[in-house]
Scaffold this active site. Structure first.
Site, PDB file in Angstrom:
ATOM      1  N   SER A   1     -62.825  91.146 -35.669  1.00 32.43           N
ATOM      2  CA  SER A   1     -63.930  91.708 -36.021  1.00 32.43           C
ATOM      3  C   SER A   1     -64.828  93.052 -35.323  1.00 32.43           C
ATOM      4  O   SER A   1     -64.913  93.673 -36.546  1.00 32.43           O
ATOM      5  CB  SER A   1     -65.024  90.943 -35.661  1.00 32.43           C
ATOM      6  OG  SER A   1     -65.568  90.775 -35.047  1.00 32.43           O
ATOM      7  N   SER A   2     -64.557  93.506 -34.307  1.00 36.12           N
ATOM      8  CA  SER A   2     -64.044  94.866 -33.980  1.00 36.12           C
ATOM      9  C   SER A   2     -63.437  95.750 -34.770  1.00 36.12           C
ATOM     10  O   SER A   2     -64.189  96.839 -34.536  1.00 36.12           O
ATOM     11  CB  SER A   2     -64.574  94.602 -32.652  1.00 36.12           C
ATOM     12  OG  SER A   2     -63.030  94.240 -31.663  1.00 36.12           O
ATOM     13  N   ALA A   3     -62.787  95.882 -34.988  1.00 41.51           N
ATOM     14  CA  ALA A   3     -61.721  96.268 -34.896  1.00 41.51           C
ATOM     15  C   ALA A   3     -61.639  96.927 -36.405  1.00 41.51           C
ATOM     16  O   ALA A   3     -61.596  97.673 -37.099  1.00 41.51           O
ATOM     17  CB  ALA A   3     -60.101  95.656 -34.840  1.00 41.51           C
ATOM     18  N   ALA A   4     -61.583  95.720 -37.164  1.00 40.58           N
ATOM     19  CA  ALA A   4     -62.633  95.445 -39.137  1.00 40.58           C
ATOM     20  C   ALA A   4     -63.816  96.728 -38.833  1.00 40.58           C
ATOM     21  O   ALA A   4     -63.377  97.436 -39.457  1.00 40.58           O
ATOM     22  CB  ALA A   4     -62.612  94.158 -39.215  1.00 40.58           C
TER      23      ALA A   4
ATOM     24  N   ASP B   1     -55.088  95.095 -33.415  1.00 39.66           N
ATOM     25  CA  ASP B   1     -56.542  95.048 -34.797  1.00 39.66           C
ATOM     26  C   ASP B   1     -56.455  96.076 -35.475  1.00 39.66           C
ATOM     27  O   ASP B   1     -56.610  96.139 -36.443  1.00 39.66           O
ATOM     28  CB  ASP B   1     -57.360  94.952 -33.573  1.00 39.66           C
ATOM     29  CG  ASP B   1     -56.964  93.919 -32.757  1.00 39.66           C
ATOM     30  OD1 ASP B   1     -56.192  93.026 -32.445  1.00 39.66           O
ATOM     31  OD2 ASP B   1     -58.000  92.980 -32.554  1.00 39.66           O
TER      32      ASP B   1
HETATM   33  O1  PMV Z   1     -59.570  89.213 -29.220  1.00 38.60           O
HETATM   34  P1  PMV Z   1     -58.859  89.672 -30.078  1.00 38.60           P
HETATM   35  O2  PMV Z   1     -58.941  90.249 -31.347  1.00 38.60           O
HETATM   36  O3  PMV Z   1     -60.462  91.222 -29.531  1.00 38.60           O
HETATM   37  O4  PMV Z   1     -57.409  90.616 -29.560  1.00 38.60           O
HETATM   38  C1  PMV Z   1     -57.535  90.758 -27.971  1.00 38.60           C
HETATM   39  C2  PMV Z   1     -55.929  91.857 -28.076  1.00 38.60           C
HETATM   40  C3  PMV Z   1     -55.612  91.422 -26.899  1.00 38.60           C
HETATM   41  O5  PMV Z   1     -53.689  91.376 -26.311  1.00 38.60           O
HETATM   42  C4  PMV Z   1     -55.859  90.818 -25.852  1.00 38.60           C
HETATM   43  C5  PMV Z   1     -56.094  93.338 -26.471  1.00 38.60           C
HETATM   44  C6  PMV Z   1     -55.509  94.324 -27.157  1.00 38.60           C
HETATM   45  O6  PMV Z   1     -56.163  95.245 -27.418  1.00 38.60           O
HETATM   46  O7  PMV Z   1     -54.377  94.159 -28.130  1.00 38.60           O
END
Ligand code: PMV
Length: 289
Positions: free
Chosen positions: A78-81, A123
């Protein structure tokens, strides 16, 4: 006023290993985040380091309204979106004319800064371009879209991505001889999975292995393992945590006719479940409300 939306994502394989340049496979999913930006002379602080960084990076001031279908801090990106949709809405509202590749790069720089220097572009790439993507280091390759039958289970245990990423980094520093082979093996699973994208049974096996290795990395959670085991017992081909771990979500790949049984088994463990499919579209402009 400009409104843009961006999809969430799941990691099918390779979370954490991607932070160390190993391959990972991620997919955009249907729930989206909608962001409306409006020009304004006064700076509005959004209480989100991601949104504030978007305005700082674009060098403009404005107001922002976020409407999210994605649970935050749950591993669904969600933060990337939010970051990708905010940058795109600012780009549109202020006539900045940045290309999608530039938006993805800016969003990655913001994620990296907020996550204290440790992040992969997964993401932000998936949210910008949609579809199924193989990430290796900073390289991204679009894979042919697949019609996976997936169920997402939200453990309802909140997690903190930056903290989990830091935890793996400190494990790696303290015990490189143990940690590095685990990370290597996760990368090898992503590459093998890429050669079996149309074999759900095989992908399930790889997901099970990937989950065990994430547990070994120390990013598991008892509730996530409970949901994973319940899904497998209900007939899923395989299941694993998705995202940073320590809470958040898991995914199960299932035969189509068993999807609702798997979702029911997850919900019986005091969690939320929904079935999902690929979103081949990335960030897009929405009609202004
Ligand atoms: O939990 P999320 O959606 O923020 O995924 C993090 C994924 C990691 O590989 C742990 C970190 C990253 O930046 O890829």
């Amino acid at each position: 006023m400009a409104t843009w939306s961006a999809p969430g994502k799941i990691f099918l394989f390779g979370e954490h290993a991607v932070v160390y340049g190993k391959p990972g496979i991620a997919m955009a999913i249907k729930p989206r985040v909608f962001v409306t930006v409006r020009k304004s002379r006064v700076a509005h602080h959004a209480k989100s380091p991601y949104i504030d960084s978007c305005f700082d990076m674009m060098g403009v001031r404005g107001s922002v309204y976020v409407n999210s279908q994605l649970a935050s801090s749950s591993g669904l990106g969600s933060s990337a979106a939010v970051t990708v949709a905010t940058l795109s809405a600012i780009n549109d509202e202020f006539g900045k004319k940045h290309r999608p590749e530039e938006i993805a790069d800016m969003a990655f720089a913001i994620e990296k800064k907020v996550q204290k220097g440790r992040a992969s572009p997964t993401d932000t790439t998936v949210s910008t371009f949609g579809g199924l993507v193989l990430i290796t280091g900073t390289k991204r390759r679009r894979l042919p879209p697949q019609n996976f039958q997936l169920v997402v289970g939200n453990s309802l245990v909140q997690h903190n991505t930056a903290r989990m990423v830091e935890q793996v980094a400190s494990f790696r520093q303290k015990s490189p001889d143990i940690c590095n082979p685990i990370i290597e093996a996760i990368g090898a699973i992503s590459l093998s999975a890429m050669r079996h994208l149309n074999d759900a049974n095989k992908l399930g096996e790889y997901m099970n292995m990937n989950h065990a290795l994430l547990d070994a990395l120390g990013v598991g959670h008892p509730q996530l393992s409970r949901l994973v085991l319940a899904s497998r017992a209900a007939g899923a081909y395989g299941a694993k945590l998705t995202g940073a771990g320590g809470g958040g979500c898991m995914i199960a790949i299932c035969p189509k006719h068993l999807k609702s049984r798997v979702a029911g088994a997850i919900e019986a463990c005091d969690a939320r479940a929904f079935s999902t499919s690929i979103d081949t579209e990335g960030v897009r402009k929405e009609k202004d409300a």
